[in-house]
Enzyme design. Structure first.
Site, PDB file in Angstrom:
ATOM      1  N   CYS A  13       0.738   2.276  16.247  1.00 36.62           N
ATOM      2  CA  CYS A  13       1.869   1.372  16.424  1.00 36.62           C
ATOM      3  C   CYS A  13       2.652   1.210  15.109  1.00 36.62           C
ATOM      4  CB  CYS A  13       1.403   0.045  17.016  1.00 36.62           C
ATOM      5  SG  CYS A  13       2.749  -0.831  17.830  1.00 36.62           S
TER       6      CYS A  13
ATOM      7  N   HIS B 164      -2.222   0.872  21.010  1.00 33.16           N
ATOM      8  CA  HIS B 164      -3.316   0.285  20.218  1.00 33.16           C
ATOM      9  C   HIS B 164      -4.673   0.745  20.752  1.00 33.16           C
ATOM     10  CE1 HIS B 164      -1.109  -2.769  17.807  1.00 33.16           C
ATOM     11  NE2 HIS B 164      -0.195  -2.581  18.747  1.00 33.16           N
TER      12      HIS B 164
ATOM     13  N   GLU C 289      -7.445   0.563  19.448  1.00 37.67           N
ATOM     14  CA  GLU C 289      -8.554  -0.238  18.898  1.00 37.67           C
ATOM     15  C   GLU C 289      -8.858  -1.466  19.744  1.00 37.67           C
ATOM     16  OE1 GLU C 289      -5.552  -0.037  17.879  1.00 37.67           O
ATOM     17  OE2 GLU C 289      -4.808  -1.993  17.253  1.00 37.67           O
TER      18      GLU C 289
HETATM   19  N1  GLN Z   1       7.223  -3.738  16.210  1.00 35.53           N
HETATM   20  C1  GLN Z   1       6.271  -3.588  15.145  1.00 35.53           C
HETATM   21  C2  GLN Z   1       6.909  -2.943  13.920  1.00 35.53           C
HETATM   22  O1  GLN Z   1       8.041  -2.698  13.872  1.00 35.53           O
HETATM   23  C3  GLN Z   1       5.076  -2.786  15.582  1.00 35.53           C
HETATM   24  C4  GLN Z   1       4.285  -3.545  16.607  1.00 35.53           C
HETATM   25  C5  GLN Z   1       2.828  -3.307  16.572  1.00 35.53           C
HETATM   26  O2  GLN Z   1       2.277  -2.697  15.638  1.00 35.53           O
HETATM   27  N2  GLN Z   1       2.146  -3.813  17.564  1.00 35.53           N
HETATM   28  O3  GLN Z   1       6.227  -2.671  12.972  1.00 35.53           O
END
Ligand code: GLN
Length: 224
Positions: free
Chosen positions: A86, A188, A190
């Site tokens: 992410c 994610h 994890e």
């Molecule tokens: N929107 C977040 C960002 O720009 C990422 C979101 C997340 O890691 N769950 O870093």
């Protein structure tokens, strides 16, 4: 990493912000040794690194404040196996759309990533995914996730949202990639109680072999 340790490589989790504990637990479940990384000396000791989800602008800022930005960038460029999830995927993208004006990334993946891509349309959602090399589908959790808009020639797509996905706007989007030792997921892995993505990564770390900072620096000098 000698042969004895190769089975249980030492994997760091960048612990400036984000879901660090969950990654440490998953890495241990996947057979690695896992430590939090907050200082350059801790980065130096690890064979590989996980960059967790959280908020990429914050991870960018804190990694500069903690003098980790350049060392991480250099080790990734020198071949350190790295997994970004992410926000971590955003940090590994060579090209970023939708970042803030001064936002920087470590790079390492020849991809164009769009930050908060799903967020504008469908925000957070869960989706079954087919993932290269995994027999059973993966239950993926997306939280204000980025997607991969474009991949370079050396990049393997590991997962994309199925075209018939109920989520309009998400269908067909690339959500997991790998380029040599560097891999990233929009979702994610994890937090879904399934350690298969971490096992995939730990296998990649074992295949990559010795990778302490000193050895890697020596290798890149040898290669000129
Ligand atoms: N929107 C977040 C960002 O720009 C990422 C979101 C997340 O890691 N769950 O870093």
């Amino acid at each position: 990493m000698d042969d004895r340790d190769r089975a249980r490589p030492l994997v760091g989790v960048l612990a400036l912000q984000g879901d660090v504990r969950e990654h440490l637990a998953m890495l241990r479940a996947a057979g690695a040794q896992a430590v939090a990384v907050r200082r350059p000396a801790e980065l130096h000791d690890v064979d590989a690194l996980v960059i967790p989800g959280g908020e990429s602008t914050t991870i960018d800022k804190l990694s500069h404040i903690f003098d980790l930005f350049e060392p991480i960038k250099e080790r990734i460029a020198a071949g350190m196996p790295t997994l970004g999830t992410c926000a971590g995927m955003i940090m590994l993208a060579d090209h970023l759309h939708g970042g803030t004006a001064d936002q920087e990334t470590f790079g390492g993946l020849d991809i164009v990533v769009r930050r908060n891509a799903f967020g504008r349309q469908i925000d957070s959602f869960e989706q079954e995914l087919t993932f290269v090399g995994l027999e059973e589908p993966l239950h993926a959790v997306f939280i204000r996730a980025p997607w991969v808009e474009k991949v370079g020639a050396g990049v393997e797509v590991l997962a994309e949202v199925a075209v018939d996905a109920a989520r309009e706007g998400a269908a067909g989007r690339i959500v997991a990639v790998r380029q040599r030792n560097v891999m990233a997921t929009s979702f994610h892995p994890e937090i879904a109680g399934d350690d298969r993505v971490h096992r995939f990564f730990v296998d990649l770390v074992r295949e990559a072999g010795p990778a302490t900072a000193t050895e890697t620096a020596a290798q890149s000098r040898e290669q000129g």
